[in-house]
Structures are given as structure tokens and as C-alpha cells.
Design an enzyme around this catalytic site. Structure first.
Site, PDB file in Angstrom:
ATOM      1  N   HIS A 113       0.839  -1.203   0.000  1.00  0.00           N
ATOM      2  CA  HIS A 113       0.000   0.000   0.000  1.00  0.00           C
ATOM      3  C   HIS A 113       0.871   1.249   0.000  1.00  0.00           C
ATOM      4  O   HIS A 113       0.622   2.199  -0.758  1.00  0.00           O
ATOM      5  CB  HIS A 113      -0.920  -0.011   1.219  1.00  0.00           C
ATOM      6  N   GLU A 114       1.896   1.266   0.854  1.00  0.00           N
ATOM      7  CA  GLU A 114       2.793   2.420   0.902  1.00  0.00           C
ATOM      8  C   GLU A 114       3.608   2.533  -0.385  1.00  0.00           C
ATOM      9  O   GLU A 114       3.874   3.644  -0.855  1.00  0.00           O
ATOM     10  CB  GLU A 114       3.715   2.322   2.123  1.00  0.00           C
TER      11      GLU A 114
ATOM     12  N   HIS B 291       1.644   4.397  -2.853  1.00  0.00           N
ATOM     13  CA  HIS B 291       1.753   5.853  -2.738  1.00  0.00           C
ATOM     14  C   HIS B 291       3.005   6.373  -3.453  1.00  0.00           C
ATOM     15  O   HIS B 291       2.972   7.438  -4.085  1.00  0.00           O
ATOM     16  CB  HIS B 291       1.819   6.261  -1.262  1.00  0.00           C
TER      17      HIS B 291
ATOM     18  N   HIS C  74       3.148   9.039  -6.560  1.00  0.00           N
ATOM     19  CA  HIS C  74       4.010  10.224  -6.576  1.00  0.00           C
ATOM     20  C   HIS C  74       4.851  10.263  -7.847  1.00  0.00           C
ATOM     21  O   HIS C  74       4.972  11.304  -8.508  1.00  0.00           O
ATOM     22  CB  HIS C  74       4.909  10.212  -5.336  1.00  0.00           C
TER      23      HIS C  74
END
Length: 228
Positions: A98-99, A102, A106
Site C-alpha cells: 500500500h505504501e 503511494h 508520486h
């Protein structure tokens, strides 16, 4: 003060109930997925996803605490809690992915994430200064100042609403990447999905609380305006 107004607690009670349920779901699904072994640790899964996307310059570090996992766009680093960083479970790889999602957002210039980066300082400013202006305005009978506080606090609501698609999109990317990279099987993905879906509800609860709080402030200041 209005923060201790029983009506306020009643007004935001749907958000409180949803938040409690979401926290229960996060902990229960996380505990279940922790028991199922994965091929890689959370750190290894995040690193594999990042490398496969060409993001070799994004670091994966460990941060103290429990469920303190996050991605810092400014520093281009994924920080994972010890359990997630070292853990070889479906829960660990799901949260790490999940991270990593991100980080991919980006890198690809995902618009909602870019907007939240801009809106975050305004939301922080609106949360602290807005409530202060509201308190002073109501306490001193300066309705105009109370309205300023309401407008400032609305930045918090805007941030929360924009942040929702960011979190849902990161989870969608995570589930897709975990299967594509062979980190989990389609059958194992069910457990990962439960963890990430439960976590998503915590953001929905936070957004609902922000919206209801703003509505409460609007009602409160409007009533003072009518009484003048």
C-alpha cells in the site's frame, strides 16, 4: 465550551461509531492476516515493487511504533513499522505494498496526491487556527471571527475528501502489484484485501467526522448570528 456540548457528541456519533467499527476491523483482519506466511517480508515486498517500477531512489526504512507505516513524498522514503518491515505475513506485505502504491502515485504524478501535498499545510493551519478563531469569536461575541474559524476549518474537510481517492487508489495498486509480481497468489489476495479494505474505512470515518464537525460549527455560528 461547545467542545463539551453533549449535542456535539450526538451530532458526530455516526462518525464515532464508524471509526470504532473500522478500528476493530483493522485490528481483527490484521491479526488474522498476520498468521498467514508470505514469501517475502514487508520491506522486501516494498523494495521489489519499487525496483520493478524503476524507483530505486526511494528508500524503505523502519520507524518505531505499531501501524505507523507511511510514505513521505518530500523525502521519497517509505517508513514501515517493525512488524511490517520484518514480518513475513500477508498483513505485512499488504501494508508495505500500500505504501509502495503511494510512491508509485508520486512518481506518476497522480493528481489527487499532488493536490493533497499542497492542501496539507492549509489543512493543518485550518485545523489549529480555525478552531482558535472559532473559540475566541464565540467567547468574545465576535461572530465575524467565528465565521473566519469556520472557513479555515473547511480546509480540513477539503483535505480529507481529496485524500479518500488517494488511499483507495493506493490500495488498488497494491493488490494489483502483489499479484503481478508474484508476491501473493490470487487466493492469498483475499486476506490482503480484507486488511486494506478495513484500513480504508478508517479514512472514510475521519472524513465523515470532519464533515459533521464542520456542519456542527456552521449550525452553532449561524444560531449566534440569528441571536444578535
Amino acid at each position: 465550551m461547545f467542545f463539551f456540548d453533549p449535542f456535539y457528541l450526538i451530532f458526530i456519533s455516526p462518525a464515532i461509531i464508524l471509526a470504532l467499527w473500522a478500528q476493530f476491523r483493522v485490528r481483527s483482519t490484521y491479526a488474522q492476516a498476520r498468521q498467514i506466511p508470505a514469501r517475502l517480508s514487508g520491506a522486501e515486498a516494498a523494495r521489489l515493487i519499487l525496483n520493478s517500477a524503476g524507483l530505486t531512489d526511494v528508500d524503505v526504512d523502519m520507524v518505531p511504533g505499531e501501524l505507523t507505516d507511511h510514505y513521505s513524498p518530500a523525502e521519497r522514503v517509505i517508513r514501515l513499522s517493525p512488524e511490517v518491515y520484518r514480518g513475513r505475513s500477508l498483513a505485512s506485505v499488504g501494508i508495505a505494498a500500500h505504501e509502495a502504491g503511494h510512491a508509485l502515485q508520486h512518481a506518476h504524478g497522480y493528481a489527487p496526491l499532488m493536490i493533497t501535498q499542497i492542501a496539507y499545510p492549509a489543512a493543518n493551519f485550518g485545523s489549529s487556527l480555525g478552531i482558535l478563531a472559532l473559540l475566541i469569536g464565540l467567547g468574545a461575541g465576535l461572530t465575524w471571527l467565528a465565521w473566519v474559524g469556520v472557513y479555515l476549518f473547511s480546509a480540513v474537510v477539503i483535505f480529507q475528501v481529496i485524500n479518500l481517492p488517494v488511499e483507495f487508489n493506493a490500495s488498488r495498486r497494491a493488490k494489483q502489484l502483489l499479484v503481478e509480481r508474484g508476491i501473493v497468489s490470487p487466493e492469498e489476495l483475499t486476506y490482503v484485501s480484507r486488511v486494506l479494505n478495513a484500513a480504508a474505512w478508517t479514512y472514510v470515518a475521519a472524513t465523515l467526522q470532519a464533515i459533521l464537525t464542520l456542519l456542527y460549527y456552521l449550525l452553532l455560528v449561524s444560531a449566534r448570528d440569528r441571536d444578535r
